[in-house]
Design a protein around this motif. Structure first.
Motif, mmCIF file in Angstrom:
data_model
loop_
_atom_site.group_PDB
_atom_site.id
_atom_site.type_symbol
_atom_site.label_atom_id
_atom_site.label_comp_id
_atom_site.label_asym_id
_atom_site.label_seq_id
_atom_site.Cartn_x
_atom_site.Cartn_y
_atom_site.Cartn_z
ATOM 1 N N GLU A 24 0.822 -1.220 0.000
ATOM 2 C CA GLU A 24 0.000 0.000 0.000
ATOM 3 C C GLU A 24 0.851 1.263 0.000
ATOM 4 O O GLU A 24 1.821 1.372 0.747
ATOM 5 C CB GLU A 24 -0.937 -0.012 1.217
ATOM 6 N N ILE A 45 -3.388 5.203 0.327
ATOM 7 C CA ILE A 45 -4.192 4.109 0.897
ATOM 8 C C ILE A 45 -3.893 3.941 2.385
ATOM 9 O O ILE A 45 -4.803 3.775 3.205
ATOM 10 C CB ILE A 45 -3.897 2.778 0.136
ATOM 11 N N GLN A 46 -2.615 4.021 2.729
ATOM 12 C CA GLN A 46 -2.243 3.874 4.147
ATOM 13 C C GLN A 46 -2.882 4.962 5.004
ATOM 14 O O GLN A 46 -3.470 4.683 6.044
ATOM 15 C CB GLN A 46 -0.722 3.973 4.303
ATOM 16 N N LYS A 63 -6.710 4.428 5.309
ATOM 17 C CA LYS A 63 -7.133 3.315 6.168
ATOM 18 C C LYS A 63 -6.831 3.582 7.640
ATOM 19 O O LYS A 63 -7.617 3.237 8.508
ATOM 20 C CB LYS A 63 -6.426 2.032 5.736
ATOM 21 N N LYS A 64 -5.661 4.206 7.895
ATOM 22 C CA LYS A 64 -5.272 4.418 9.296
ATOM 23 C C LYS A 64 -5.835 5.713 9.870
ATOM 24 O O LYS A 64 -5.679 5.989 11.050
ATOM 25 C CB LYS A 64 -3.743 4.452 9.400
ATOM 26 N N VAL A 93 -11.752 1.492 -1.097
ATOM 27 C CA VAL A 93 -11.192 1.954 0.175
ATOM 28 C C VAL A 93 -11.949 3.193 0.629
ATOM 29 O O VAL A 93 -12.034 4.181 -0.104
ATOM 30 C CB VAL A 93 -9.688 2.296 0.027
ATOM 31 N N ASN A 119 -10.890 6.345 6.852
ATOM 32 C CA ASN A 119 -11.204 6.444 8.266
ATOM 33 C C ASN A 119 -11.606 7.897 8.564
ATOM 34 O O ASN A 119 -11.091 8.827 7.936
ATOM 35 C CB ASN A 119 -9.931 6.066 9.033
#
Ligand SMILES: Nc1ncnc2c1ncn2[C@@H]1O[C@H](COP(=O)(O)OP(=O)(O)OP(=O)(O)O)[C@@H](O)[C@H]1O
Length: 291
Positions: free
Chosen positions: A113, A117-118, A121-122, A161, A164
């Motif tokens: 990733e 994307i990282q 997601k985080k 995706v 968050n």
């Protein structure tokens, strides 16, 4: 990090909640330390980010845009993933790439990733530096990430995706600089724009004292005057904006610990420029200020 800015109650709460949320994961957090001459620069950036807006920092080279982004990352205790844009920037550099890995002795294709994307997601921050250096056809991949949808279908894996909730985007732009193109309007429209000008006067004095190795008060004052004079010349169109870069000034201040000031200015500021007229204009200013 304490927040001493004048912020609405709900915004302070959001910042504190994020600080708690990311207490565990402090690896990617920068050192912080943007000093503003106008505190609204930081306050407005905090409010916009806390409200889930994308923030575009607009200012000349070496005006502290990256430093400000690091400071925001520190304030929210929220790690930051960076992308440095260039004409070579492609979807893989943004989203990630496929590679062959090994699992239980068998080779398989894995997806590594990328920063977008990282961060999504985080729920981290994404810093897109020099966003107007990228080829205009590359960035539209991020349109969905940057608008209310906050989502992307990863073209390499087909994965949808969704970011968050605390995911945030800060971008930086240096308009007019060689190699840059004006930022596409549709893209600019997705950001709240915050101007980051060169700092001056006492604010600059503080930054020189904090960040350069120079301690001689008299010399520090002279470098602050030099910066002021350079900015006047920038406004008069005599020299280009980057000649007044705080980065270059800090280089000159550091060198002035060991070199005579005029030689330090030559190496730290003048020799970074090509145009002969600009070089001699700065040399003249230095001659009048320094022995
Ligand atoms: N207002 C400021 N507060 C603290 N440090 C500053 C400030 N302005 C400039 N600096 C210092 O000047 C140097 C350049 O700053 P920075 O790299 O953040 O600039 P930038 O605007 O991101 O530049 P570029 O557009 O070239 O990437 C750094 O060492 C930074 O610490």
């Amino acid at each position: 990090m304490n927040i001493d800015y004048k912020l609405p109650q709900e915004i302070s709460t959001t910042v504190k909640t994020r600080q708690k949320l990311f207490q565990e994961d402090r690896r990617l957090i920068g050192s912080g330390g943007y000093t503003a001459s106008d505190v609204s620069i930081i306050e407005d950036a905090i409010i916009a980010l806390a409200m889930g807006k994308n923030v575009l920092l607009k200012g000349p080279t070496g005006s502290g845009k990256t430093k400000l982004a690091e400071t925001l990352s520190n304030l929210f205790s929220q790690p930051m993933h960076s992308i440095n844009c260039s004409v070579d920037l492609d979807a893989e550099a943004l989203l990630g790439y496929k590679t062959i890995g090994e699992q239980n002795g068998k080779s398989s294709i894995e997806f590594v990733e990328g920063p977008v994307i990282q961060a999504m997601k985080k729920g981290h921050l994404l810093y897109i530096d020099e966003i107007n250096m990228a080829k205009p056809e590359t960035l539209p991949i991020l349109n969905g990430v940057l608008d209310y949808r906050r989502m992307i279908t990863n073209p390499f894996t087909g994965e949808v995706v969704k970011a968050n909730e605390s995911f945030g985007v800060i971008a930086a732009i240096n308009e007019g600089y060689v190699g840059t193109v004006p930022l596409n309007e549709a893209l600019k429209n997705r950001f709240v724009v915050i101007e980051v000008p060169y700092i001056e006067g006492d604010t600059l004095k503080t930054v020189i004292s904090q960040q350069s190795k120079l301690v001689d008060e008299k010399l520090i004052k002279l470098f602050v005057s030099l910066s002021k004079d350079l900015l006047v010349q920038v406004q008069n169109g005599q020299i280009s904006e980057e000649a007044a870069s705080i980065r270059a000034l800090l280089d000159a201040c550091d060198l002035a610990v060991y070199l005579p000031a005029k030689r330090a200015i030559q190496r730290g500021i003048i020799d970074k420029l090509e145009d002969e007229r600009e070089r001699s204009a700065i040399k003249n200013i230095a001659e009048t200020l320094f022995e």
